[in-house]
Scaffold this motif. Sequence first.
Motif, PDB file in Angstrom:
ATOM      1  N   UNK A 135       0.823  -1.212   0.000  1.00 27.44           N
ATOM      2  CA  UNK A 135       0.000   0.000   0.000  1.00 27.44           C
ATOM      3  C   UNK A 135       0.854   1.258   0.000  1.00 27.44           C
ATOM      4  N   UNK A 136       1.947   1.254   0.720  1.00 22.94           N
ATOM      5  CA  UNK A 136       2.836   2.424   0.728  1.00 22.94           C
ATOM      6  C   UNK A 136       3.352   2.713  -0.688  1.00 22.94           C
ATOM      7  N   UNK A 137       3.764   1.667  -1.389  1.00 22.33           N
ATOM      8  CA  UNK A 137       4.295   1.831  -2.749  1.00 22.33           C
ATOM      9  C   UNK A 137       3.202   2.290  -3.707  1.00 22.33           C
ATOM     10  N   UNK A 138       2.035   1.673  -3.595  1.00 23.03           N
ATOM     11  CA  UNK A 138       0.926   2.027  -4.478  1.00 23.03           C
ATOM     12  C   UNK A 138       0.522   3.487  -4.280  1.00 23.03           C
ATOM     13  N   UNK A 139       0.412   3.910  -3.026  1.00 21.42           N
ATOM     14  CA  UNK A 139       0.057   5.309  -2.753  1.00 21.42           C
ATOM     15  C   UNK A 139       1.127   6.255  -3.290  1.00 21.42           C
ATOM     16  N   UNK A 140       2.382   5.894  -3.136  1.00 20.82           N
ATOM     17  CA  UNK A 140       3.470   6.735  -3.642  1.00 20.82           C
ATOM     18  C   UNK A 140       3.368   6.893  -5.155  1.00 20.82           C
ATOM     19  N   UNK A 141       3.118   5.810  -5.854  1.00 17.69           N
ATOM     20  CA  UNK A 141       2.996   5.878  -7.315  1.00 17.69           C
ATOM     21  C   UNK A 141       1.788   6.703  -7.727  1.00 17.69           C
ATOM     22  N   UNK A 142       0.693   6.551  -7.001  1.00 15.57           N
ATOM     23  CA  UNK A 142      -0.504   7.321  -7.323  1.00 15.57           C
ATOM     24  C   UNK A 142      -0.249   8.815  -7.178  1.00 15.57           C
ATOM     25  N   UNK A 143       0.297   9.214  -6.046  1.00 17.38           N
ATOM     26  CA  UNK A 143       0.479  10.642  -5.802  1.00 17.38           C
ATOM     27  C   UNK A 143       1.574  11.230  -6.673  1.00 17.38           C
ATOM     28  N   UNK A 144       2.565  10.433  -7.044  1.00 17.08           N
ATOM     29  CA  UNK A 144       3.560  10.907  -8.011  1.00 17.08           C
ATOM     30  C   UNK A 144       2.893  11.220  -9.351  1.00 17.08           C
ATOM     31  N   UNK A 145       1.966  10.352  -9.752  1.00 19.58           N
ATOM     32  CA  UNK A 145       1.230  10.591 -11.002  1.00 19.58           C
ATOM     33  C   UNK A 145       0.354  11.833 -10.885  1.00 19.58           C
ATOM     34  N   UNK A 146      -0.246  12.026  -9.713  1.00 17.09           N
ATOM     35  CA  UNK A 146      -1.119  13.193  -9.515  1.00 17.09           C
ATOM     36  C   UNK A 146      -0.310  14.491  -9.580  1.00 17.09           C
ATOM     37  N   UNK A 147       0.883  14.474  -9.007  1.00 14.47           N
ATOM     38  CA  UNK A 147       1.753  15.642  -9.076  1.00 14.47           C
ATOM     39  C   UNK A 147       2.134  15.939 -10.522  1.00 14.47           C
ATOM     40  N   UNK A 148       2.486  14.896 -11.273  1.00 17.41           N
ATOM     41  CA  UNK A 148       2.844  15.086 -12.676  1.00 17.41           C
ATOM     42  C   UNK A 148       1.673  15.667 -13.466  1.00 17.41           C
ATOM     43  N   UNK A 149       0.457  15.198 -13.163  1.00 13.59           N
ATOM     44  CA  UNK A 149      -0.736  15.723 -13.826  1.00 13.59           C
ATOM     45  C   UNK A 149      -0.914  17.206 -13.507  1.00 13.59           C
ATOM     46  N   UNK A 150      -0.773  17.568 -12.241  1.00 12.58           N
ATOM     47  CA  UNK A 150      -0.891  18.979 -11.864  1.00 12.58           C
ATOM     48  C   UNK A 150       0.195  19.808 -12.536  1.00 12.58           C
ATOM     49  N   UNK A 151       1.415  19.307 -12.533  1.00 13.23           N
ATOM     50  CA  UNK A 151       2.545  20.038 -13.115  1.00 13.23           C
ATOM     51  C   UNK A 151       2.361  20.284 -14.609  1.00 13.23           C
ATOM     52  N   UNK A 152       1.594  19.420 -15.273  1.00 13.31           N
ATOM     53  CA  UNK A 152       1.424  19.558 -16.725  1.00 13.31           C
ATOM     54  C   UNK A 152       0.708  20.850 -17.107  1.00 13.31           C
ATOM     55  N   UNK A 153      -0.138  21.367 -16.219  1.00 10.56           N
ATOM     56  CA  UNK A 153      -0.891  22.574 -16.517  1.00 10.56           C
ATOM     57  C   UNK A 153      -1.946  22.406 -17.587  1.00 10.56           C
ATOM     58  N   UNK A 154      -2.314  21.182 -17.896  1.00 10.36           N
ATOM     59  CA  UNK A 154      -3.239  20.911 -18.998  1.00 10.36           C
ATOM     60  C   UNK A 154      -4.707  20.955 -18.588  1.00 10.36           C
ATOM     61  N   UNK A 155      -4.978  20.948 -17.280  1.00 11.38           N
ATOM     62  CA  UNK A 155      -6.346  20.750 -16.827  1.00 11.38           C
ATOM     63  C   UNK A 155      -6.829  21.905 -15.953  1.00 11.38           C
ATOM     64  N   UNK A 156      -8.104  22.204 -16.099  1.00  7.97           N
ATOM     65  CA  UNK A 156      -8.723  23.257 -15.300  1.00  7.97           C
ATOM     66  C   UNK A 156      -9.112  22.745 -13.915  1.00  7.97           C
ATOM     67  N   UNK A 157      -9.594  21.501 -13.869  1.00  6.42           N
ATOM     68  CA  UNK A 157     -10.050  20.871 -12.627  1.00  6.42           C
ATOM     69  C   UNK A 157      -9.337  19.531 -12.475  1.00  6.42           C
ATOM     70  N   UNK A 158      -8.938  19.201 -11.258  1.00  5.31           N
ATOM     71  CA  UNK A 158      -8.327  17.905 -10.967  1.00  5.31           C
ATOM     72  C   UNK A 158      -9.300  17.093 -10.130  1.00  5.31           C
ATOM     73  N   UNK A 159      -9.612  15.897 -10.603  1.00  8.56           N
ATOM     74  CA  UNK A 159     -10.715  15.110 -10.046  1.00  8.56           C
ATOM     75  C   UNK A 159     -10.304  14.275  -8.839  1.00  8.56           C
ATOM     76  N   UNK A 160     -11.329  13.965  -8.039  1.00  3.75           N
ATOM     77  CA  UNK A 160     -11.262  13.036  -6.884  1.00  3.75           C
ATOM     78  C   UNK A 160      -9.824  12.785  -6.411  1.00  3.75           C
ATOM     79  N   UNK A 161      -9.230  13.770  -5.704  1.00  6.81           N
ATOM     80  CA  UNK A 161      -7.801  13.703  -5.402  1.00  6.81           C
ATOM     81  C   UNK A 161      -7.303  12.424  -4.752  1.00  6.81           C
ATOM     82  N   UNK A 162      -8.025  11.826  -3.839  1.00  9.59           N
ATOM     83  CA  UNK A 162      -7.504  10.603  -3.217  1.00  9.59           C
ATOM     84  C   UNK A 162      -8.321   9.373  -3.615  1.00  9.59           C
ATOM     85  N   UNK A 163      -8.590   9.249  -4.889  1.00  2.00           N
ATOM     86  CA  UNK A 163      -9.317   8.081  -5.406  1.00  2.00           C
ATOM     87  C   UNK A 163      -8.640   6.766  -5.036  1.00  2.00           C
TER      88      UNK A 163
END
Length: 268
Positions: A135-163
């Motif tokens: 679970x620690x590894x899975x959560x780390x990978x998820x949040x790393x992906x979420x950070x990359x998504x935010x950093x992209x600047x491509x989206x107006x809204x970011x969905x369900x942050x802790x899905x």
Amino acid sequence: MPADYHTHTPLCMHADGTPEAYIDAAIAAGVTEYGITDHAPTGPVFFDDWRMRDSQLPEYIEWVERAKAHAGDKIPVRAGMECDWLPGCEEWIKQLRKRYSWDYLIGSVHYIQDGDHWDFDNPKWVGSRWDEANIEVVWTKYWDAYIAMADSGLFDILAHPDLIKKFGHRPDGDLRRFYEPVIDAIATSGAIIELNTAGWHKPCAEQYPHIEFLELARDGGIDLVISSDAHAPGEVARDFKKAKELARRAGYVETTLIKQGSRGYEAL
């Protein structure tokens, strides 16, 4: 009620209802505005069986226009898509942005890289892959992906942050170690986050995101929308009263309105 900007259509293959039924439900619920954001295609080829195909995009636009026609002057209807964040998706998202006059795009993480594209929120993995996951590894990978998504600047809204907690799996310890870097990335990007009420009806039995995440987001000056993630007309604005109370507890005093990328605000 606040605007409901995250809703779906039958084109995603796991939702039901007509444009007219969704609009009627939005009017009955008293939401300020109604947004249509079905799962966007991830490219010109087949990827999974819970999103529209690229060839169906004209049909989706027709669905949106039909909803707008039915709404008339009774309620503003906004158009967008929920786009999956996947490795190398940036140019595709930029192309999608140009294919209609979208009011906004929502970014979502439904897949993490775990030897493959793991659709971690798919119920088929309960009792199998989730039972074997670190679970620690899975959560780390998820949040790393979420950070990359935010950093992209491509989206107006970011969905369900802790899905990632959908099936109730959480690491031990203080979860702010995951939240704080994400909050920093979202604040820097200027994106809006959503308080998604669908989580109350999933195994985690909790809104997305956790109130501690919301409090940090509010402290970081991040704008908020409240979303139902409706996949049927009866789910439009579901639990919005409860969500408004939670948002106020987290320190929010207003939610966001968005049209053609421009923002306004309405008091909670």
